[in-house]
Every structure is written in C-alpha cells, then in structure tokens.
Scaffold this motif. Structure first.
Motif, PDB file in Angstrom:
ATOM      1  N   MET A   1     -13.835   3.067 -12.220  1.00 32.47           N
ATOM      2  CA  MET A   1     -13.794   1.594 -12.288  1.00 32.47           C
ATOM      3  C   MET A   1     -14.589   1.024 -11.133  1.00 32.47           C
ATOM      4  O   MET A   1     -14.016   0.594 -10.135  1.00 32.47           O
ATOM      5  CB  MET A   1     -12.333   1.107 -12.146  1.00 32.47           C
ATOM      6  CG  MET A   1     -11.495   1.248 -13.374  1.00 32.47           C
ATOM      7  SD  MET A   1     -12.257   0.463 -14.783  1.00 32.47           S
ATOM      8  CE  MET A   1     -11.874   1.683 -16.015  1.00 32.47           C
ATOM      9  N   GLN A   4     -15.580  -3.725 -10.873  1.00 31.97           N
ATOM     10  CA  GLN A   4     -14.601  -4.627 -11.431  1.00 31.97           C
ATOM     11  C   GLN A   4     -14.994  -6.054 -11.093  1.00 31.97           C
ATOM     12  O   GLN A   4     -15.302  -6.339  -9.958  1.00 31.97           O
ATOM     13  CB  GLN A   4     -13.233  -4.408 -10.788  1.00 31.97           C
ATOM     14  CG  GLN A   4     -12.626  -3.076 -11.110  1.00 31.97           C
ATOM     15  CD  GLN A   4     -11.438  -2.836 -10.215  1.00 31.97           C
ATOM     16  OE1 GLN A   4     -10.853  -3.771  -9.695  1.00 31.97           O
ATOM     17  NE2 GLN A   4     -11.103  -1.585 -10.029  1.00 31.97           N
ATOM     18  N   PRO A   5     -14.951  -6.913 -12.087  1.00 30.55           N
ATOM     19  CA  PRO A   5     -15.143  -8.321 -11.771  1.00 30.55           C
ATOM     20  C   PRO A   5     -13.967  -8.769 -10.911  1.00 30.55           C
ATOM     21  O   PRO A   5     -12.891  -8.183 -10.975  1.00 30.55           O
ATOM     22  CB  PRO A   5     -15.101  -9.010 -13.129  1.00 30.55           C
ATOM     23  CG  PRO A   5     -14.835  -7.969 -14.143  1.00 30.55           C
ATOM     24  CD  PRO A   5     -14.639  -6.670 -13.474  1.00 30.55           C
ATOM     25  N   ARG A   9      -5.403 -11.460  -9.554  1.00 34.28           N
ATOM     26  CA  ARG A   9      -4.131 -10.780  -9.404  1.00 34.28           C
ATOM     27  C   ARG A   9      -4.302  -9.569  -8.500  1.00 34.28           C
ATOM     28  O   ARG A   9      -5.307  -8.880  -8.539  1.00 34.28           O
ATOM     29  CB  ARG A   9      -3.643 -10.321 -10.759  1.00 34.28           C
ATOM     30  CG  ARG A   9      -3.116 -11.463 -11.582  1.00 34.28           C
ATOM     31  CD  ARG A   9      -2.492 -10.898 -12.814  1.00 34.28           C
ATOM     32  NE  ARG A   9      -2.163 -11.958 -13.746  1.00 34.28           N
ATOM     33  CZ  ARG A   9      -1.811 -11.711 -14.992  1.00 34.28           C
ATOM     34  NH1 ARG A   9      -1.767 -10.481 -15.445  1.00 34.28           N
ATOM     35  NH2 ARG A   9      -1.502 -12.699 -15.797  1.00 34.28           N
ATOM     36  N   ILE A  10      -3.251  -9.308  -7.732  1.00 34.81           N
ATOM     37  CA  ILE A  10      -3.257  -8.134  -6.872  1.00 34.81           C
ATOM     38  C   ILE A  10      -3.150  -6.900  -7.764  1.00 34.81           C
ATOM     39  O   ILE A  10      -2.536  -6.922  -8.817  1.00 34.81           O
ATOM     40  CB  ILE A  10      -2.080  -8.248  -5.889  1.00 34.81           C
ATOM     41  CG1 ILE A  10      -1.945  -7.001  -5.031  1.00 34.81           C
ATOM     42  CG2 ILE A  10      -0.778  -8.522  -6.611  1.00 34.81           C
ATOM     43  CD1 ILE A  10      -0.898  -7.164  -3.945  1.00 34.81           C
ATOM     44  N   HIS A  11      -3.794  -5.817  -7.332  1.00 38.95           N
ATOM     45  CA  HIS A  11      -3.740  -4.594  -8.126  1.00 38.95           C
ATOM     46  C   HIS A  11      -2.292  -4.091  -8.219  1.00 38.95           C
ATOM     47  O   HIS A  11      -1.591  -4.037  -7.205  1.00 38.95           O
ATOM     48  CB  HIS A  11      -4.630  -3.534  -7.475  1.00 38.95           C
ATOM     49  CG  HIS A  11      -4.796  -2.319  -8.327  1.00 38.95           C
ATOM     50  ND1 HIS A  11      -3.825  -1.358  -8.407  1.00 38.95           N
ATOM     51  CD2 HIS A  11      -5.792  -1.922  -9.141  1.00 38.95           C
ATOM     52  CE1 HIS A  11      -4.236  -0.407  -9.235  1.00 38.95           C
ATOM     53  NE2 HIS A  11      -5.425  -0.733  -9.698  1.00 38.95           N
ATOM     54  N   PRO A  12      -1.850  -3.694  -9.391  1.00 44.76           N
ATOM     55  CA  PRO A  12      -0.448  -3.301  -9.554  1.00 44.76           C
ATOM     56  C   PRO A  12       0.000  -2.198  -8.606  1.00 44.76           C
ATOM     57  O   PRO A  12       1.140  -2.206  -8.146  1.00 44.76           O
ATOM     58  CB  PRO A  12      -0.380  -2.825 -11.009  1.00 44.76           C
ATOM     59  CG  PRO A  12      -1.485  -3.516 -11.689  1.00 44.76           C
ATOM     60  CD  PRO A  12      -2.565  -3.720 -10.677  1.00 44.76           C
ATOM     61  N   HIS A  13      -0.884  -1.261  -8.300  1.00 51.74           N
ATOM     62  CA  HIS A  13      -0.448  -0.192  -7.402  1.00 51.74           C
ATOM     63  C   HIS A  13      -0.211  -0.712  -5.992  1.00 51.74           C
ATOM     64  O   HIS A  13       0.714  -0.294  -5.306  1.00 51.74           O
ATOM     65  CB  HIS A  13      -1.469   0.950  -7.392  1.00 51.74           C
ATOM     66  CG  HIS A  13      -1.478   1.699  -8.690  1.00 51.74           C
ATOM     67  ND1 HIS A  13      -2.411   2.649  -8.999  1.00 51.74           N
ATOM     68  CD2 HIS A  13      -0.672   1.631  -9.765  1.00 51.74           C
ATOM     69  CE1 HIS A  13      -2.178   3.136 -10.204  1.00 51.74           C
ATOM     70  NE2 HIS A  13      -1.128   2.527 -10.691  1.00 51.74           N
ATOM     71  N   PHE A  15       0.672  -3.731  -5.352  1.00 50.25           N
ATOM     72  CA  PHE A  15       1.892  -4.517  -5.461  1.00 50.25           C
ATOM     73  C   PHE A  15       3.114  -3.612  -5.411  1.00 50.25           C
ATOM     74  O   PHE A  15       4.085  -3.894  -4.706  1.00 50.25           O
ATOM     75  CB  PHE A  15       1.878  -5.300  -6.768  1.00 50.25           C
ATOM     76  CG  PHE A  15       3.048  -6.186  -6.907  1.00 50.25           C
ATOM     77  CD1 PHE A  15       3.048  -7.427  -6.297  1.00 50.25           C
ATOM     78  CD2 PHE A  15       4.160  -5.775  -7.602  1.00 50.25           C
ATOM     79  CE1 PHE A  15       4.141  -8.242  -6.392  1.00 50.25           C
ATOM     80  CE2 PHE A  15       5.265  -6.589  -7.697  1.00 50.25           C
ATOM     81  CZ  PHE A  15       5.255  -7.824  -7.098  1.00 50.25           C
ATOM     82  N   THR A  16       3.030  -2.506  -6.136  1.00 44.63           N
ATOM     83  CA  THR A  16       4.145  -1.558  -6.135  1.00 44.63           C
ATOM     84  C   THR A  16       4.416  -1.072  -4.717  1.00 44.63           C
ATOM     85  O   THR A  16       5.563  -0.949  -4.301  1.00 44.63           O
ATOM     86  CB  THR A  16       3.830  -0.357  -7.048  1.00 44.63           C
ATOM     87  OG1 THR A  16       3.442  -0.864  -8.325  1.00 44.63           O
ATOM     88  CG2 THR A  16       5.027   0.541  -7.213  1.00 44.63           C
ATOM     89  N   MET A  19       6.400  -3.604  -2.814  1.00 42.78           N
ATOM     90  CA  MET A  19       7.810  -3.562  -3.214  1.00 42.78           C
ATOM     91  C   MET A  19       8.497  -2.365  -2.574  1.00 42.78           C
ATOM     92  O   MET A  19       9.628  -2.448  -2.102  1.00 42.78           O
ATOM     93  CB  MET A  19       7.926  -3.441  -4.731  1.00 42.78           C
ATOM     94  CG  MET A  19       7.541  -4.664  -5.515  1.00 42.78           C
ATOM     95  SD  MET A  19       8.521  -6.102  -5.078  1.00 42.78           S
ATOM     96  CE  MET A  19      10.169  -5.490  -5.398  1.00 42.78           C
ATOM     97  N   ALA A  20       7.788  -1.232  -2.579  1.00 40.34           N
ATOM     98  CA  ALA A  20       8.388  -0.030  -1.997  1.00 40.34           C
ATOM     99  C   ALA A  20       8.638  -0.239  -0.509  1.00 40.34           C
ATOM    100  O   ALA A  20       9.650   0.197   0.040  1.00 40.34           O
ATOM    101  CB  ALA A  20       7.482   1.173  -2.225  1.00 40.34           C
ATOM    102  N   GLY A  22       9.352  -3.065   0.859  1.00 42.37           N
ATOM    103  CA  GLY A  22      10.569  -3.873   0.920  1.00 42.37           C
ATOM    104  C   GLY A  22      11.802  -2.994   0.796  1.00 42.37           C
ATOM    105  O   GLY A  22      12.792  -3.148   1.523  1.00 42.37           O
TER     106      GLY A  22
ATOM    107  N   LEU B 210      10.686  -0.267  -9.259  1.00 44.19           N
ATOM    108  CA  LEU B 210       9.384  -0.676  -8.716  1.00 44.19           C
ATOM    109  C   LEU B 210       8.401  -0.915  -9.852  1.00 44.19           C
ATOM    110  O   LEU B 210       7.650  -1.903  -9.874  1.00 44.19           O
ATOM    111  CB  LEU B 210       8.821   0.414  -7.801  1.00 44.19           C
ATOM    112  CG  LEU B 210       9.569   0.624  -6.499  1.00 44.19           C
ATOM    113  CD1 LEU B 210       9.030   1.849  -5.766  1.00 44.19           C
ATOM    114  CD2 LEU B 210       9.430  -0.602  -5.617  1.00 44.19           C
ATOM    115  N   ASN B 218       2.486  -8.261 -12.934  1.00 41.08           N
ATOM    116  CA  ASN B 218       1.031  -8.074 -12.925  1.00 41.08           C
ATOM    117  C   ASN B 218       0.380  -7.790 -14.259  1.00 41.08           C
ATOM    118  O   ASN B 218      -0.842  -7.838 -14.355  1.00 41.08           O
ATOM    119  CB  ASN B 218       0.675  -6.912 -12.002  1.00 41.08           C
ATOM    120  CG  ASN B 218       1.082  -7.190 -10.588  1.00 41.08           C
ATOM    121  OD1 ASN B 218       0.597  -8.134  -9.989  1.00 41.08           O
ATOM    122  ND2 ASN B 218       1.999  -6.422 -10.071  1.00 41.08           N
TER     123      ASN B 218
END
Ligand code: HEM
Ligand SMILES: [Cu+2]
Lengths: 189, 607
Positions: A1, A4-5, A9-13, A15-16, A19-20, A22, B210, B218
């Motif tokens: 990839m 990417q344009p 949104r933040i990349h899901p990984h 973001f995960t 959260m982790a 947190g 998660l 997302n």
C-alpha cells in the motif's frame, strides 16, 4: 500500500494501539492505587530505591532517542541506518530489563526481601509493578527483533510505515510509563 | 482509499456458495474455514456454540446443587455413579462438591456464557455486517481472541476433574480462600487452574474488545455516521470500552493474588489462623479488602458488559417488530453512555458491609441510585416504542419483551440493595441472588435468545422452528419468575446465600417446601432449554430455507448481503448509507432501508 491518498481517519492499527495503551494504563492504575491503599495502612516499610533505577532511566530515554532515529531512517528509506538504530533500541531495551533485575537483587542483598514470608508489601510492590513494566519492555524488544528480521529478509521495494510507527509509539509509551512509575515511587515513599 | 480497502484488500470480494471457482482467491480448506477462520461470521458462530456448550454445563451444575438445596435429606445413588465419591458420596452432593458446583456455575455463566458467549458472538457477527465493513480491523487478533477463550475453557473444564476439585470459593475469588492452598480442597490445584483460565480469558476479552472498538470507530462504510449507527452497535461499543478499561484492573488484582499464592507475599494475606494446619500464617499486614476493591472495580462494569449487548439487540428487535422507529434514539445512546460512565463509580456498593467508611458508603449509595435514571429512560423508551406499534410476536420479539420484563423486575430491587442501610440487612442473602439473577442472569440470557432467534436466518440461511421457540419462551419466562421471585422473600427473612444445607437451621426450616418447589421448577426449566438446543442444531441443517433476503423487513445493512454471505460480506461494493436505521412507518412506508437515498418529498426528521 504505497501511495495511499491522504485519509483523515487514523489507521485502525494505530488506533488499536492507542486503545491498548489505555488498557495498559488501567492495569498500572490498578497496581498503583493498590499501592496507595496499602501504603495508608500500618506496617508499610520505608526504604530507598537502589541507584540503578536512575541509571536504567537514562538507558530507556536513550532507547527512545534511537527508536526515534530508527523511524526517521525508515521513513527516509535508509535501510542500513534503520537496521542499526533498531538493533540499538532492542539492545538498550534488553539492557534496561537486565538493570531492573539487578535492582531487585540489590534490594534483596540489602536485607529487603521482595518475596517470601519475610517480605513487606512495600518491597513486593516494587517487584510486581516494575516487573510487569519490564515485561512490557521485553514485549517491545521481541517486536523490535521481529521487525528487524523482516527488514533483513525484505524482498520487495514496498514500504509500509504503519508497523514501524505503531512500534515506535509503543516504545515511547513504555518509556514514559517508566518515568511515571519512578516519580510515583519516589513521591510515595 | 477507505480503511476497509487498506486492510482487507486481500479478502477478495466474495465467494458465494455457488461461484465455486474464484481464481484470485486463496484456497479454503476445512481448517481455515471452520477452525482457524478469520472470517468474523465464523468466529461469531464459534463463540456462540462454545458459549452454548458452557451454558449447558453451567446450567447442569445448578441442577445438581438445586438437588441438594431442594432435597437435602434424600440420596440419589445414581448421582454417585455419575459423579463419583468426591462430589456425591452416598448419592448426596458433598459439602465440598456443593461449593465447587456453585463457584464453577457462577464463573462459567458470568464470564464464559454471558460475556464471551454474548458479546463474543454478537459483536463479531453484527459489527461488520451492520456498519458495512468486510471484516474486523484485525481479523487475526479476532481469531486469537476466540482461541484464547477456547484455551481458557479447556483449562476451566479440566479443573473440574482434578483430584482436589475445582476452585470452590465463589465466583468473586476472594482471598484468603483463593490465596491459600490450605484453606480448602478447591484452593489447591483447582484455584491454580481457575486463575490461569481467567488470565487467558482476560487476554481474550482484551483482544476482542480492542478490535471491536477499532472496527466501529474506523471501518464504517460511506455515510454511516455515528448517529446513524443502529443501537446494537452503540451498545457493543460501550461494552467493549468497559471491558478494555476494567479487565486490566482485574488482571492486576490477579497478579497480586498469584504472588500471594505462590511467592509468600503479603498483599492480601495476614497472620490469620488456619484450622486445617492449626497454625497462624507467617504473613503480616495483608488486606483482603484490597482484593475486593480491585475485583469489584472490574466486577461492577462486568455486569454491564453482560447487560449492554442485550440492551442493544433488544432495542433493535423491538423497533423492527413494532414497525416503529425506536423512541428517543439519542436518549438511548445518552443513557448507554451514562450507564457506562457510572459503571466505574459504584463498585463499593458491593462492599457496604466490609467496614467501609459510612460517609463513603453514602456517596456510593448516591452514585448507585443514579443508575436508576438512565435505566428507567431505557425502559420508558422500549415501552413507548412498543406502544401502539404494529407488533409482530416473533420468537425474537417475545424474548426481547421478556428481557424488558426481567430488567424491570430485577432493576427495582437494585434500588433496594443500592441503599447502604437496607443492604446491611440484605447483603449476602437470597435477596441479592434474586436481584442479580433477574436483572443480569435471566435478562441477558433473554437478550441472547432474542438475538439468536432473530439473526439465525442471517447466520445459517435457514429458519428456526417457531412452535418449539414459543414453547421454549413460555416455559423459560414462567420458570424464571417462579425460581427467582420467591428468593426475595427468603432473602428478606435473612436466609444467607452460599450455605450447603438450610434444613438444619431453625429459622429457615419453614422454607424447605419452597426450596423443593424452586428446585423442581429448575429441573423443568433446564429441560426446556434442551428444546432450544435441539431447535438450534436441527435448524442449522434441516431448518426451513430462508428465501427472502430481508425476512423481517428491516432497515439495517446485514440484510443487504446475500443469504449466505461469504468472507467479505458483500459481493460487490459495500453499500452506501443514506439515513439512520429506524425509518419504520415513515411517510406511509412500512420500512425504508438505510441504503435508500433520501427522497425529495420526504419529511425531514432523522436522516
Ligand atoms: C438500578 C440499577 C442497579 C442497582 C442500584 C444495583 C445495585 C446493586 C447492589 C447495591 C448490589 C450489592 C448487593 C449486595 O451484595 O449486598 C448489587 C449486586 C449485584 N448486582 Fe446490581 N444493581 C443494579 C443493576 C444491576 C444490573 C443491571 C446488573 C447486571 C447486569 C446487576 C448485577 C448485579 C450482580 C451480579 C450483583 C451481585 C454480585 C455478587 O455479590 O455475587 N445489577 N446490585
Ligand atoms: Cu454492582
């Protein structure tokens, strides 16, 4: 990839990972508040932290610097530099964990047992809290080694910044977490 | 490019049951389709079926201990043949067996059935389908989440068969029973395995949670703004947030417990005297209350982790089957938020009698009673959604309404036990048993049944049998009330929970008939659950085939997929969303799916 344009949104990984982070914070919040509760009860031993914990602080800060340089090298596609800095980071991480272990032994040798019936909760907490933190650092070291090996056997010319960025965020996090823990322990002696 | 395209470019778009030869796609073997699957729908089914196995085991354990409570004087020789001497010497459940049964029942139902079985199933199944994603943010982590859960289950199951029995100190695992191997038979190997199993379970929940959050925030399809999400998704989001923030605290409590158990530390243990060894412990200064704080900091959010998914599904099912928009969508979201926030601020209401400072107690009582507000908003909105609706009593709908009934009955007693002064009397009595079984146990089970009956056609492409479902519903509803309602009176009379035999107790002899009655209803209700199991498994292979893409006339996205969607969910592009999920009976139309663009003439509320 590769190309990417831009997406807002933040990349899901990533973001995960946040959260982790947190979630890990909540675990240490649990441990440190248990420490506070215990400290307010009788029979909570007072002692000085071994000097080596200060030295390990320097080591982990250094490793954050090398991690930062590794990410920069990666983004600039300077593979050799990247490999060098990522190795340095992993080595410093391992050194940090070893120094924490030396710190534990140091306490034991000064007659402050961390485990066993003679141990005081104040000392056992040091082992548990710092031990769990060191495990998180070692987890990061494993991830660094995996990244290194992947870079070594890379065949294509495609680059994906995300995994390295995720790793670097995690690495800075465990560094900051350590500083919080150190300040916490000094404050609440 | 959207996140979905970034992450799932390798999923390929689709492989229908019939389009057998898809060139660009990886080979599907039995192993990676049914065992180590990364398809969220298959993982959901794995969670569901594993949860059902655990529900069967956990339910059967309660049948066994109800035999003891209902028939304390009788002996059933076949029990010893079935279970062996340790559990049922002479055909009577032994005391150690009784405590092992109660503890395992609680642990299994709370964690394995109503946490993993419920949110594991429906978060996995519904999140990608209802927000319009091809799969989870990380399908691999999702798969790991299931296998950690599976491993936790294997270890828990094995602990039932070790020589000294499984852990027997209650599902809350308070020290010293959980910290001291010498305290009881179950505190030995059984507890080691319990703690390992639960640690794996926490990892499973975290991996799952998660992923659910990352996916919801997302990976939504074009047009699916947060305020257009179905309430199921909102509920699953808050559930996951609760889990991700509270399970790590439980884990920290467990870590300290492991140190006390195995390395002689004194976090929880002090110089208590042990009858079994006739000595005092060498430990000094530990505090068992500390564990209670750490446990209930998870424990209370945990009860909402169990409750919220059921609430979300019930909102959805009630709206669809009343052919009316959900009443007060934003209030529903707001109350979920309020419940999730308050859930972190009330844990000490489980500790009113631990010597908690009465002033603190009154603050916790106040915060606890505040939960009644969002709870009643939800109940009000369900009832107003039903009000003058064009109601279709599908099995899913019946269970959803049953859920509301249970939630009201059990929620009202929450206000009793939430008052510190009343709770001093009611704590650890059958009143608490009645409270939480109605509000959490049965209500969430009902939510789960509602979900399974409702989404079964989407899961398996077939319908379940309605007649069996109706019989199952009525026996379960009536049974649940007959079992738990009388326990309120027992609790008010002071009958404590967790005792092996009440018949030798002068004050509670009066209840022996009632206890027998409750036990008999338990047996009948348990057998009725087999109807559900038979219906479920029979229908997977032999049920009436679904022919209608959208059998309920529902608005949400899962009904725009093919009847048997493959990995990737939609054969072509993921559909775009133009409105919220609750346009039922709008402008004279029975329903308007989320994918229908807003017409020019349409009235303007809610898109
Ligand atoms: C109006 C709302 C509620 C209030 C005020 C409330 C209050 C309480 C209080 C004060 C207790 C402690 C009683 C004692 O041990 O003496 C309790 C126990 C319990 N509640 Fe609730 N509750 C409410 C709703 C719920 C809900 C929605 C659930 C589950 C989804 C739930 C599940 C439980 C459980 C599992 C226990 C007992 C745990 C144990 O001791 O083993 N409650 N509740
Ligand atoms: Cu609670």
């Amino acid at each position: 990839m590769n190309n990417q344009p831009t997406t807002h949104r933040i990349h899901p990984h990533k973001f995960t990972l946040w959260m982790a982070i947190g979630s890990i914070c909540m675990m240490f919040a649990g441990l440190t508040s248990a420490y506070i509760v215990k400290r307010n009860q009788d029979n909570f031993l007072e002692f000085d932290l071994p000097i080596i914990f200060w030295l390990s602080t320097i080591v982990i800060i250094l490793s954050s610097v090398t991690m930062h340089l590794a990410l920069k090298a990666y983004k600039a596609r300077k593979t050799n530099k990247f490999k060098m800095f990522i190795t340095a980071t992993a080595a410093l991480g391992a050194l940090f964990a070893a120094m924490q272990a030396v710190g534990f032994l140091d306490l034991e040798n000064h007659g402050i047992p961390l485990i066993g019936f003679k141990s005081n909760a104040a000392a056992s907490f040091i082992l548990v809290i710092l031990g769990v933190h060191a495990l998180h650092v070692l987890g990061g070291v494993v991830a660094l080694v995996i990244t290194f090996v992947k870079a070594l056997f890379k065949k294509t010319n495609q680059y994906n910044n995300i995994p390295v960025e995720v790793l670097s965020t995690y690495w800075h996090f465990v560094g900051i977490l350590w500083i919080y823990l150190l300040v916490f322990l000094i404050w609440l002696r | 490019m959207s996140n979905a395209a970034v992450l799932h470019s390798n999923i390929g778009t689709m492989h229908d049951d019939h389009s057998a030869h898809h060139e660009h796609h990886h080979q599907e073997t039995f192993i990676n389709k049914y065992v180590f699957s990364q398809d969220h729908k298959m993982i959901a089914k794995q969670f569901l079926i594993t949860g059902m196995v655990w529900a069967l085991i956990g339910g059967f354990l309660s049948v066994l201990f109800r035999m003891q409570l209902g028939f304390p004087e009788e002996s059933f020789p076949w029990l010893e043949d079935l279970l062996g001497k340790w559990w049922a010497a002479g055909g009577r459940i032994t005391a150690q067996g009784y405590y092992a049964l109660v503890t395992t029942h609680g642990t299994v139902l709370v964690f394995f059935v109503l946490t993993a079985g419920l949110s594991g199933t429906f978060a996995n199944f519904l999140i990608p389908l209802q927000i319009g994603a091809r799969d989870m943010a990380s399908p691999f982590m999702n798969m790991l989440s299931y296998w950690f859960f599976f491993a936790a289950g294997v270890i828990m199951l094995a602990s039932i068969f070790v020589q000294t029995g499984p852990f027997s100190g209650g599902w809350t695992a308070y020290p010293p029973l959980s910290a001291l191997g010498d305290a009881s038979p179950g505190s030995k190997t059984g507890m080691d395995m319990w703690i390992i199993s639960m640690a794996l379970f926490v990892v499973s929940s975290l991996l799952g949670g998660l992923n659910y959050i990352a996916t919801i925030l997302n990976m939504r399809t074009k047009g699916m703004s947060m305020t257009r999400m179905p309430l199921t998704i909102w509920a699953l989001l808050f559930t996951a947030i609760l889990g991700v923030l509270s399970f790590p605290v439980l884990l920290s409590g467990f870590i300290l417990l492991i140190f006390d158990r195995n390395f002689g530390t004194s976090f929880y243990l002090s110089d208590i005297f042990l009858a079994s060894t006739n000595t005092a412990l060498p430990n000094e200064g530990g505090s068992a209350i500390l564990f209670q704080h750490l446990f209930w900091f998870l424990g209370h959010p945990e009860v909402y982790i169990i409750m919220l998914p059921a609430m979300g599904m019930v909102s959805e099912i009630i709206s669809i089957n009343s052919r009316k928009p959900i009443f007060g969508y934003l209030a529903m979201v707001g109350s979920l938020f309020a419940i999730a926030t308050l859930a972190f601020l009330v844990w000490a209401h489980h500790m009113f009698v631990t010597g908690l400072n009465p002033f603190l107690g009154s603050i916790f009582a106040l915060l606890t009673l505040l939960i009644a507000l969002p709870s009643s908003i939800k109940v009000f909105n369900w009832l107003t959604t039903l009000w003058r609706g064009n109601i279709r009593l599908t099995p899913g709908m019946l269970f959803a309404i049953g859920f509301v009934s249970m939630f009201i009955s059990g929620g009202l007693t929450g206000i009793w036990v939430g008052n510190a002064t009343l709770d001093i009397h009611l704590h650890d009595t059958y009143f608490v048993i009645a409270h939480f079984h109605l509000v959490m146990g049965v209500a969430s089970m009902f939510g789960m049944f509602a979900g399974v009956y409702h989404w079964f056609p989407k899961m398996y492409g077939r319908h379940m049998n309605n007649t069996l479902a109706y019989i199952h519903f009525w026996i379960t509803l009536i049974g649940a009330y007959l079992i738990f309602w009388p326990m309120h009176y027992q609790g008010l009379a002071g009958m404590p929970r967790r005792y092996y035999d009440y018949s030798i107790w002068e004050s509670f002899k009066q209840f022996s008939e009632l206890n027998r009655f409750i036990s008999i209803v338990v047996f009948i209700t348990f057998i009725a659950q087999l109807l559900f199991l038979i219906n479920f498994f029979y229908s997977i292979w032999k049920g009436r085939k679904a022919t209608n893409l959208n059998p309920y006339g529902a608005n949400t996205l899962e009904w725009t997929t093919p009847i048997n969607p493959g990995h990737g969910n939609w054969p072509g592009e993921i559909p775009e969303v133009h409105r919220w999920a609750y346009d039922y009976g709008k402008d004279g139309k029975d329903f308007i799916t989320q994918t229908t663009p807003v017409g020019e003439e349409e009235s303007t509320e809610h898109h």
